[in-house]
Design an enzyme around this catalytic site. Structure first.
Site, PDB file in Angstrom:
ATOM      1  N   ASN A   1       1.123  -1.131   0.696  1.00 33.83           N
ATOM      2  CA  ASN A   1      -0.084   0.039  -0.141  1.00 33.83           C
ATOM      3  C   ASN A   1       0.954   1.280   0.200  1.00 33.83           C
ATOM      4  O   ASN A   1       1.988   1.242   0.740  1.00 33.83           O
ATOM      5  CB  ASN A   1      -0.682  -0.268   1.451  1.00 33.83           C
TER       6      ASN A   1
ATOM      7  N   LYS B   1       0.599  -4.354   5.191  1.00 32.83           N
ATOM      8  CA  LYS B   1       1.425  -5.520   5.602  1.00 32.83           C
ATOM      9  C   LYS B   1       2.735  -6.506   4.628  1.00 32.83           C
ATOM     10  O   LYS B   1       3.134  -6.489   5.683  1.00 32.83           O
ATOM     11  CB  LYS B   1       0.421  -6.369   6.813  1.00 32.83           C
TER      12      LYS B   1
ATOM     13  N   GLY C   1       4.279  -5.005  14.525  1.00 34.37           N
ATOM     14  CA  GLY C   1       3.432  -5.929  14.249  1.00 34.37           C
ATOM     15  C   GLY C   1       4.007  -6.643  13.372  1.00 34.37           C
ATOM     16  O   GLY C   1       4.930  -7.825  13.207  1.00 34.37           O
ATOM     17  N   ASP C   2       4.352  -5.889  12.020  1.00 35.89           N
ATOM     18  CA  ASP C   2       5.078  -6.649  10.442  1.00 35.89           C
ATOM     19  C   ASP C   2       6.990  -6.194  10.929  1.00 35.89           C
ATOM     20  O   ASP C   2       7.047  -7.007  10.484  1.00 35.89           O
ATOM     21  CB  ASP C   2       4.892  -5.507   9.621  1.00 35.89           C
TER      22      ASP C   2
ATOM     23  N   THR D   1       1.184 -11.973  20.470  1.00 35.56           N
ATOM     24  CA  THR D   1       2.553 -10.974  20.581  1.00 35.56           C
ATOM     25  C   THR D   1       0.943 -10.458  21.749  1.00 35.56           C
ATOM     26  O   THR D   1      -0.004 -10.113  21.055  1.00 35.56           O
ATOM     27  CB  THR D   1       2.028 -10.076  19.693  1.00 35.56           C
TER      28      THR D   1
END
Ligand code: RIB
Length: 323
Positions: free
Chosen positions: A12, A41, A274-275, A225
């Site tokens: 993106n 992501k 998180g990525d 996580t």
């Protein structure tokens, strides 16, 4: 390290607005700043892994528009192989509109655009060209049938798949039990528990117990996580990507989960952290770490990322000093 990482996922342009606080519905606020940067992501995880030393190929799609160059710029600069990224006419490159408040929390709206055109045939072909020592990495931003086709194609060839089910999208149970590991946050872990037939009391339980229950319900390995608290890991003894999906097992017979606390840092922006975690985890698994070791490194990479603005611009390379 001999294998490559194949990331099948979204790319993106991230359009950021910085605000003191998030607007209420119907409210207009003046922002304090903003920028456009590459995101998605899949692309984020591909970049994070490449910056941690992995050889990465990316499978995805962009539009034939100026945003495509923005979306792919960091991957290109990091040497990620983009030969399997389609440039499609008549669709736009994926766009994410992101609001980040002063305390670092975000809201994200994704308009998939070209990402929605990535189909099962494209990913099956990509997986067919993988070598046995390669790893496959997937997220939840492509169409369900595309993701499921990739996981199954890899399993048929005995290729290990890391599946970060974010954002959560319902997938067939076999897909959750073929991945090694499934990477989820607490909310997604609770949804996975429901999908695997576990009751709401299990889904609402502490992360370690939930991770063990997910193994008991058939997962090979799972990483939950916990944001600033780090992560927990549960895995079957000798979990590998080949062979039949894990059979359900009593919790008493399963190995105990391990905890991997995060260093405490000042949070500027949690977007894409998180990525960063998942990409770093994949890179370390390729380098030969076992899962708990790889997760301990990945929580430090995630903690580095939240100290900086943006998704991809916040990722450390191997020379960075991690917290
Ligand atoms: O995880 C963060 C990412 O989610 C952003 O980069 C945005 O593009 C969305 O896909």
């Amino acid at each position: 390290m001999t294998g490559r990482l194949l990331v099948v996922g979204s790319t993106n342009v991230d359009l950021f607005a910085h605000v003191e606080r998030h607007p209420a519905p119907g409210e207009t606020l003046l922002g304090t700043g903003g920028e456009r940067s590459p995101g998605g992501k899949g692309a984020n995880q591909a970049l994070a892994a490449a910056l941690q030393g992995a050889h990465v190929s990316f499978v995805g799609a962009v539009g034939e528009d100026p945003d495509a160059d923005v979306a792919l710029a960091s991957l290109r600069a990091a040497g990620v192989d983009l030969t399997q990224v389609g440039a499609l006419p008549q669709v736009r490159t994926g766009l994410a509109v992101i609001t980040v408040s002063a305390d670092g929390e975000n809201t994200i709206v994704v308009i998939p655009g070209a990402n929605a055109e990535v189909g099962p045939e494209q990913v099956r072909d990509a997986v067919a060209a993988m070598a046995a020592e390669d790893l496959l990495l997937l997220q939840g931003e492509l169409r369900r049938e595309t993701t499921e086709a990739a996981v199954r194609a890899a399993a048929e060839r005995g290729i290990r798949t890391i599946f970060n089910v974010a954002p959560w999208s319902s997938v067939d149970v076999d897909v959750l039990t073929l991945a090694d590991p499934v990477v989820v946050n607490e909310h997604e872990a609770a949804l996975a528990a429901g999908e695997l037939g576990l009751g709401p009391e299990v889904a609402a339980g502490p992360p370690g117990a939930l991770a063990t229950a997910l193994l008991g319900a058939g997962m090979r390995s799972v990483v939950i996580t916990l944001g600033g608290a780090g992560a927990v890991v549960a895995r079957r003894a000798g979990a590998t990507s080949s062979g039949a999906a894990g059979a359900a097992e009593a919790a008493d017979d399963l190995p105990r989960p391990t905890s991997h606390p995060s260093p405490q840092v000042s949070v500027v922006d949690t977007t894409g952290a998180g990525d960063a975690f998942t990409g770093a985890l994949a890179a370390r698994l390729l380098q030969g770490d076992d899962l708990p070791e790889a997760v301990s490194h990945a929580v430090r990479v995630g903690a580095y990322a939240v100290q900086h603005h943006g998704a991809q611009p916040s990722y450390p390379d191997q020379g960075a000093v991690l917290p």
